[in-house]
Design an enzyme around this catalytic site. Sequence first.
Site, PDB file in Angstrom:
ATOM      1  N   ASP A 229       8.615  14.965  41.468  1.00  0.00           N
ATOM      2  CA  ASP A 229       7.808  13.791  41.147  1.00  0.00           C
ATOM      3  C   ASP A 229       8.512  13.078  39.987  1.00  0.00           C
ATOM      4  O   ASP A 229       9.342  13.667  39.285  1.00  0.00           O
ATOM      5  CB  ASP A 229       6.376  14.171  40.785  1.00  0.00           C
ATOM      6  CG  ASP A 229       5.441  12.971  40.916  1.00  0.00           C
ATOM      7  OD1 ASP A 229       5.942  11.828  41.012  1.00  0.00           O
ATOM      8  OD2 ASP A 229       4.210  13.159  40.916  1.00  0.00           O
TER       9      ASP A 229
HETATM   10  C1  BGC Z   1       3.426   9.754  41.390  1.00  0.00           C
HETATM   11  C2  BGC Z   1       4.029   9.937  42.763  1.00  0.00           C
HETATM   12  C3  BGC Z   1       4.872   8.731  43.107  1.00  0.00           C
HETATM   13  C4  BGC Z   1       5.928   8.552  42.041  1.00  0.00           C
HETATM   14  C5  BGC Z   1       6.834   7.364  42.274  1.00  0.00           C
HETATM   15  C6  BGC Z   1       4.459   9.399  40.348  1.00  0.00           C
HETATM   16  O1  BGC Z   1       3.873   9.056  39.144  1.00  0.00           O
HETATM   17  O2  BGC Z   1       2.747  10.931  41.002  1.00  0.00           O
HETATM   18  O3  BGC Z   1       3.018  10.123  43.710  1.00  0.00           O
HETATM   19  O4  BGC Z   1       5.432   8.891  44.375  1.00  0.00           O
HETATM   20  O5  BGC Z   1       5.290   8.359  40.798  1.00  0.00           O
HETATM   21  O6  BGC Z   1       6.138   6.188  42.088  1.00  0.00           O
END
Ligand code: BGC
Length: 783
Positions: A229
């Site tokens: 993530d």
């Molecule tokens: C989120 C993810 C997301 C990623 C990219 C993170 O803060 O938890 O679900 O895909 O950001 O935007």
Amino acid sequence: MIAKEILSKLTLMEKAALLSGKNEWESRDIPRLGIQSISFADGPHGVRRQEGAGDHLGLNASLPATCFPTAATVANSWDPSLGEEIGRALGEEAVAQKVDVLLGPGLNMKRSPLCGRNFEYFSEDPILAGKMAAAYVRGIQSKNIYACPKHFAVNSREYRRMAMNAVVDERTLREIYLTAFEIAVKEGGAKTIMSAYNEVNGEYANENKHLLVDILREEWGFDGLVVTDWGASNDHVEGVKCRSNVEMPNPGLDSARELIKAVEEGRITEEEIDLAVLPVIEAALYVKDNDHTKGFNKDEHHALARKAAVNSAVLLKNDNDILPLKPGTKVALRGPFVNKPRYQGSGSSQVNSTKVETIAEVIEEYDLEVLEDPRDADVVLFFFGLDEIAESEGGDRLSMDIPEYQVKELKNLAALNNNVVGVMSAGSAVKTPWLDDLKALLHGYLSGQAGATALLDIITGKRVPTGKLSESYPFSYTDCPIVNFAAQDKRNLQYREGPFIGYRYYDTVDVEVQFPFGFGLSYTTFEYSNLKVTDGGVSFTVTNTGKIDGAEIAQLYVGRKHSAVIRPRKELKGFSKVWLKAGESKEVSISFDDKTFRYFSTVSNKWEVEGGEYQIYVGGNVRDIALEGAVTKEGTITEVPYDIKSLARYRSGQIRNLHYDEFEKIYGKALPEEKVGPLDINDALCQMETAKSDLCRLVYKILKKKLDKSYEKGVPDLNIMFIYNMPFRAICKMSGGMVSRSMVESIVTIVNGHFFRGIGGVIVGFFRNMSANKKYEKELYRK
Ligand code: BGC
């Protein structure tokens, strides 16, 4: 060249560089060997592809894309074929926008109704969540790109999501929190998995050998990409050792240097690095020839968004069959969402929709009279629900209430007109103490850009409601199984309720709920008969006994009355959505599978089946069982080696006041203690509240003020929410190489009150980092 050949030609520097992002949305490329960057984009219910400079939570607008209903909504359709169709459309849009890995679907378990991201997740039940997720994955990947189920694993709270340790016993982990991912991998064939921010039992998800190697790679046979993530990597070397492939988003070349140093020091071998690099090359080759010139048909996708919203809306109440409205009914439109619909949540999943319908505009297309004064109307349609600020990535809700101003408006309307029909928009469970003020309640969840026509189609009877709830609606938060141990302020978040999540708790201990899991009304009625249970599954007849065509979602639950293994009274094991004409009957079959009778034994450390008789329940929701039967299964072991006598509360399901000791027994080892002492790089920025440094406490106050302001305004400030909850180390993982890990360590030294030592480290670190980056870049892209 095939991937292995390319790998053999890479230098260690190139390999190390491939294992982290180049910028916010792309992995690194190695042009000399034809390895292109892989481009990532959110997300789960619509593509969020930023052109030009990307920023994490989307201050820069993204390209227009279809905003489909969110996962929480589509889960209510209980229709994997619909999920697959949406997946195909998402895949098509992703390809059109040059996206190689689509970051979704999200399938974390809804442990609490208050989790701010519930709208992005499917269910509190792993079978339903897993089947829906697998369907999305198949759809997305049918377009030759990678889908990315997330967030692996046990990421069921937003508050301090990056600085939190989910403490969960192994059996619950396997049965509740991992099963949906298992289905997405095995039945969906997911090619990417996103590792979560949090720790699971003391190890960060991205460097958790048990999760990533033992289970994901070895047990489930996953051979695709693990992507962190955004900002979730802690120790990159440990991550790579656990076969995590791409650290995102943009740590500069600091992480690559860490890997090279670790090779030199013998902490990781080049073979281990190769193992992590190979899937990156494979992914880049896989998507290389995708045709990005095709575009997509906006109208067709809008129509699909409408169909999805229709088939996912849930009718929760319909006194005197007030719905559907007859042609020519005089209606007054009220409520905050008549002109400004709430149709998606906030955060990384937010889509820049190709168009958005509003009730005020599309009502003209229906055979209803549009009136101003509610007193003159036959029916008042009240469009209401949760405000935008309530449902966002980065924060949890504080209560299950809808805003007070809406309740007041509803009460006023009910005083003027007896026939108020509520049309609700909210992506997660809410309290409904005002239900008596409504004659009917249609719950659209967050129904996407075509939600307005979808809901009016149902209201006017053009379409029938066929959705059922994919989560329980308790009367209040205080009824929830986790209420006594969901403490907000601790790093170690104990999942003491074990397997008794959602309906598994309410049903086992007979707690009344507002609406049970699986509940939803129709404009017609159904009857069940003729249950046959064989070794391979169940079959039964469903009859549409009303005068209107419709669909019933038949659910199969399995339980075991005299179990030697602790288990909920009933657990969902299969379902089938059956479309029936008025008066029609159909035989429905649901097969048993490898998950129907299994439980995870922490003694043998594998899935086992307890031998004996199992109860079979078939019905329209978990509390409305129409048919019961039984089946006898041979066990995989002769004796169940648990001493459940000492686990009285778990045995009965009465876990709300479960004591620490009983949890520790189930957990199987000493529970982790809260850390005391100075802050470290893994503590969240909001913990600067207690920082030694006056300056840092001031920074905290400013952050907090900004956060509170955004709550007051009702519009979430996503970047502030993110920063507030992020740990210090994320600064070096997300700054594009400006800040190195050693600089972050110096920043924390400042936070802990040693200003001069810290600032010296920051300055020296800055120049060292800049020159090391330059040297590396030069080497990497030499001709
Ligand atoms: C989120 C993810 C997301 C990623 C990219 C993170 O803060 O938890 O679900 O895909 O950001 O935007």
